[in-house]
Scaffold this active site. Structure first.
Site, PDB file in Angstrom:
ATOM      1  N   ILE A  15       0.828  -1.203   0.000  1.00 43.13           N
ATOM      2  CA  ILE A  15       0.000   0.000   0.000  1.00 43.13           C
ATOM      3  C   ILE A  15       0.864   1.255   0.000  1.00 43.13           C
ATOM      4  CG2 ILE A  15      -1.745   1.314   1.262  1.00 43.13           C
ATOM      5  CD1 ILE A  15      -2.769  -1.181  -0.230  1.00 43.13           C
ATOM      6  N   SER A 158     -10.985  -0.241   4.958  1.00 44.74           N
ATOM      7  CA  SER A 158     -10.275  -1.297   4.232  1.00 44.74           C
ATOM      8  C   SER A 158     -10.646  -1.241   2.764  1.00 44.74           C
ATOM      9  CB  SER A 158     -10.648  -2.677   4.793  1.00 44.74           C
ATOM     10  OG  SER A 158     -12.003  -2.980   4.481  1.00 44.74           O
ATOM     11  N   CYS A 159      -9.896  -1.978   1.943  1.00 48.12           N
ATOM     12  CA  CYS A 159     -10.221  -2.013   0.513  1.00 48.12           C
ATOM     13  C   CYS A 159     -11.600  -2.606   0.274  1.00 48.12           C
ATOM     14  CB  CYS A 159      -9.155  -2.805  -0.236  1.00 48.12           C
ATOM     15  SG  CYS A 159      -8.925  -4.514   0.327  1.00 48.12           S
ATOM     16  N   HIS A 186     -10.639 -12.761  -2.339  1.00 45.35           N
ATOM     17  CA  HIS A 186      -9.549 -11.794  -2.246  1.00 45.35           C
ATOM     18  C   HIS A 186      -8.253 -12.388  -2.754  1.00 45.35           C
ATOM     19  CE1 HIS A 186      -6.984  -8.637  -0.628  1.00 45.35           C
ATOM     20  NE2 HIS A 186      -8.046  -7.976  -0.247  1.00 45.35           N
ATOM     21  N   ARG A 241      -9.265 -16.393   0.265  1.00 42.87           N
ATOM     22  CA  ARG A 241      -8.127 -15.934  -0.521  1.00 42.87           C
ATOM     23  C   ARG A 241      -7.989 -16.848  -1.745  1.00 42.87           C
ATOM     24  NH1 ARG A 241      -4.441 -13.533   3.275  1.00 42.87           N
ATOM     25  NH2 ARG A 241      -5.742 -12.164   4.592  1.00 42.87           N
ATOM     26  N   ASN A 322      -7.783  -4.313  -5.166  1.00 40.36           N
ATOM     27  CA  ASN A 322      -7.632  -4.115  -3.725  1.00 40.36           C
ATOM     28  C   ASN A 322      -6.409  -3.281  -3.361  1.00 40.36           C
ATOM     29  OD1 ASN A 322      -7.089  -7.123  -4.666  1.00 40.36           O
ATOM     30  ND2 ASN A 322      -5.435  -6.590  -3.250  1.00 40.36           N
TER      31      ASN A 322
END
Length: 343
Positions: A15, A158-159, A186, A241, A322
């Site tokens: 990020i 959060s994303c 994700h 995930r 994301n």
């Protein structure tokens, strides 16, 4: 403010680097000046990973090592390698805003260490543990107007929260939401190993990120309710995930309070996208996830996958990058909080 807002980045991982890149590519890049980065990694690696990125490509500008500094398009950025907030003289850097992107601090006590060390304000790149740990939690485009400029600690949520809140907000306004179930698919994250290993206390996260779909815990439901308190007790979420490096999706199942059709839902969401074009968009093309890599929107609604079971049970698919979408929203919050544009 007549001069550029002086910002520092603490934690220069996925990020942190995306925020710097997003700022470099933004039309308001001249309104900010990144003057410092704190990242424990060595400077040569920091320079290298700024210039080359496997997900977002080469940096669109010049990147150079200049003694103990990183130089971006000729502008020098001081780099420190401290492990603790107290080990950086933030006051001497004369920053206006710290972007806390390490993901290590989630309580007011932890974040307050940055304030004591000389940071006037801190914008956090994750949800904090509770609403009381920050002055505000902001999803840009939904509640950013709550910011007055007097806050010291603000979270950009959060994303996934940034992706889904505008969608649920519009559905609730137009049709009413009785209950909703959210399943996030994700992309892999750095708390997962490439091969099985003793990597995490959650045994599922000891498994290879690239060989399995891995169920994980998520605080998305709590994040949604923090932004949309009227949905308290009516949102449930889970997450899986999936073995791709970037771009995620949320499968939404919503029980509505009034009759609807797929076309009516898409029309309502298209109106929301028209009102917030930088945040939401819709597509009816036959997309795969890779098509949304480096997409700056909070959410991309896949119109082809809007479905109805009966007249009140809706199913939607919402895509989002994301990394890149969230980095752009974090900068939007920073810009608004710094008073750089009216709303």
């Amino acid at each position: 403010m007549d001069r550029p807002v002086r910002i520092a980045i603490n934690g220069y991982g996925r990020i942190g680097r995306c925020v710097l890149r997003a700022l470099h590519e933004s039309p308001f890049r001249d309104r900010f000046s990144v003057v410092a980065i704190n990242e424990p990694a060595d400077l040569e690696t920091i320079v290298y990973l700024t210039q080359y990125d496997s997900t977002h490509g080469m940096f669109r500008g010049s990147v150079a090592l200049d003694g103990d500094r990183l130089r971006i398009d000729g502008a020098a950025i001081a780099v420190t390698h401290a492990e603790r907030p107290e080990d950086v003289d933030w006051k001497a850097l004369e920053i206006d805003l710290l972007l806390e992107c390490s993901g290590r601090y989630s309580t007011r006590g932890e974040l307050g260490r940055f304030l004591k060390a000389g940071c006037p304000r801190v914008l956090v790149s994750q949800p904090c543990r509770s609403a009381a740990d920050v002055d505000s939690t902001v999803v840009f485009g939904t509640n950013h107007q709550v910011l007055t400029g007097q806050e010291q600690i603000v979270s950009s949520a959060s994303c996934t929260t940034n992706a889904i809140v505008p969608v649920l907000d519009q559905l609730d306004r137009v049709f009413g939401i009785d209950h909703a179930f959210l399943t996030t698919m994700h992309s892999v994250m750095n708390d997962q190993p490439l091969i099985d290993g003793y990597h995490h206390s959650d045994l599922r996260l000891t498994r290879s990120a690239m060989q399995s779909m891995v169920p994980v815990s998520t605080g998305l439901a709590q994040g949604v309710v923090r932004m949309l308190p009227g949905l308290q007790g009516r949102i449930v979420a889970k997450a899986v995930r999936v073995p791709i490096p970037n771009v995620s999706a949320i499968d939404v199942v919503a029980s509505l309070r009034s009759d609807a059709t797929a076309a009516a839902i898409n029309d309502a969401l298209q109106r929301a996208a028209g009102e917030r074009p930088a945040l939401l968009t819709m597509t009816s093309a036959p997309h795969a996830s890779i098509d949304f890599n480096h997409n700056p929107h909070s959410a991309i609604i896949d119109a082809n996958n809007t479905r109805m079971a009966g007249e009140r049970l809706a199913n939607l698919l919402v895509w989002f990058d994301n990394e890149w979408g969230f980095a752009n929203r974090m900068l939007d919050v920073a810009r608004y909080w710094s008073g750089l544009f009216p709303e």
